[in-house]
Design a protein around this motif. Structure first.
Motif, short mmCIF file in Angstrom:
data_model
loop_
_atom_site.label_atom_id
_atom_site.label_comp_id
_atom_site.label_asym_id
_atom_site.label_seq_id
_atom_site.Cartn_x
_atom_site.Cartn_y
_atom_site.Cartn_z
N ARG A 52 6.22 -8.57 -20.98
CA ARG A 52 6.22 -9.94 -20.89
C ARG A 52 6.35 -10.25 -19.43
NH1 ARG A 52 7.71 -13.77 -25.57
NH2 ARG A 52 6.07 -12.93 -26.98
N PRO A 53 5.41 -11.11 -18.86
CA PRO A 53 5.76 -11.48 -17.48
C PRO A 53 6.83 -12.34 -17.28
CG PRO A 53 3.79 -12.85 -18.29
CD PRO A 53 4.30 -11.65 -19.41
N ARG A 54 7.57 -12.32 -16.12
CA ARG A 54 8.55 -13.03 -15.96
C ARG A 54 8.05 -14.24 -14.73
NH1 ARG A 54 13.80 -12.10 -12.73
NH2 ARG A 54 15.13 -13.93 -13.23
N ILE A 55 7.97 -15.40 -15.22
CA ILE A 55 7.45 -16.58 -14.19
C ILE A 55 8.68 -17.02 -13.36
CG2 ILE A 55 6.74 -18.90 -14.02
CD1 ILE A 55 5.09 -18.04 -16.17
N ARG A 56 8.97 -16.63 -11.96
CA ARG A 56 10.11 -16.90 -11.26
C ARG A 56 10.10 -18.35 -10.67
NH1 ARG A 56 9.56 -11.77 -11.94
NH2 ARG A 56 10.62 -9.99 -11.19
N ASP A 104 1.42 -7.01 -9.25
CA ASP A 104 1.87 -7.30 -10.58
C ASP A 104 0.53 -7.36 -11.33
OD1 ASP A 104 4.33 -8.34 -12.37
OD2 ASP A 104 2.82 -9.72 -12.71
N SER A 106 0.24 -8.91 -14.32
CA SER A 106 -0.09 -10.07 -15.03
C SER A 106 -0.48 -11.18 -13.93
CB SER A 106 1.34 -11.06 -15.32
OG SER A 106 1.85 -10.03 -16.48
N PHE A 162 5.14 -14.56 -9.81
CA PHE A 162 5.35 -13.21 -10.45
C PHE A 162 6.46 -12.10 -9.54
CE2 PHE A 162 1.60 -15.05 -12.48
CZ PHE A 162 2.13 -14.74 -13.91
#
Length: 164
Positions: A52-56, A104, A106, A162
């Motif tokens: 799962r991508p981590r949206i920063r 990345d 994603s 990302f």
């Protein structure tokens, strides 16, 4: 345990419903097959799903969505007017190699989707090492200016979202 059995509960439910709709039957046998398929497919394919991508930076994401929406409308109008205008002015379509700093998975998938929805650009190829991208551009009289615009408008915000 439950997470391993049902790694994607919404996907499981969708597969069960789709199975029953496609078979046009809600008999006991079809329900059993639907549940088996709906539970087994996501569980067996879970290792293939990307992390799962981590949206920063969610605000940058919202701004990027607005920019992409604006570019879709602007690009649609440009392609439309180019098709309608006098043929004396040529269209400068070309293949453009764009060096990438984005790594990345994603973010690269997001960049591919953005490129696909903006009229006048087609994602053609990604280098094996993800260092460059080949696009076909409908109208790019100045290749360097197009590369700068693409990297500044799409790649940099995705890096903030990302990779920051």
């Amino acid at each position: 345990m439950r997470r391993r059995l049902l790694p994607a509960p919404l996907l499981t439910a969708a597969l069960i419903v789709m199975w029953l709709v496609l078979n046009r039957s809600v008999s006991a046998g079809q329900i059993i097959l639907a549940v088996l398929f709906g539970v087994a497919a996501p569980a067996l394919l879970a290792p293939l799903r990307p992390a799962r991508p981590r949206i920063r930076r969610p605000w940058v994401l919202l701004r990027l969505i607005g920019v992409v929406g604006r570019d879709v409308i602007k690009s649609s109008m440009e392609v439309f007017w180019t098709l309608l205008r006098n043929r004396s002015e040529p269209v400068h379509s070309r293949f453009v190699h764009i060096p990438l700093d984005l790594r990345d998975p994603s973010a690269l998938a997001s960049l591919a989707m953005i490129t696909t929805v903006v009229p006048g650009t087609v994602w053609c190829e990604l280098a094996r090492d993800h260092s460059a991208l080949l696009l076909h551009v409908w109208h790019a009289p100045d290749e360097a200016a197009f590369i700068d615009h693409y990297k500044r408008t799409y790649e940099r915000p995705l890096m903030e979202i990302f990779q920051s």
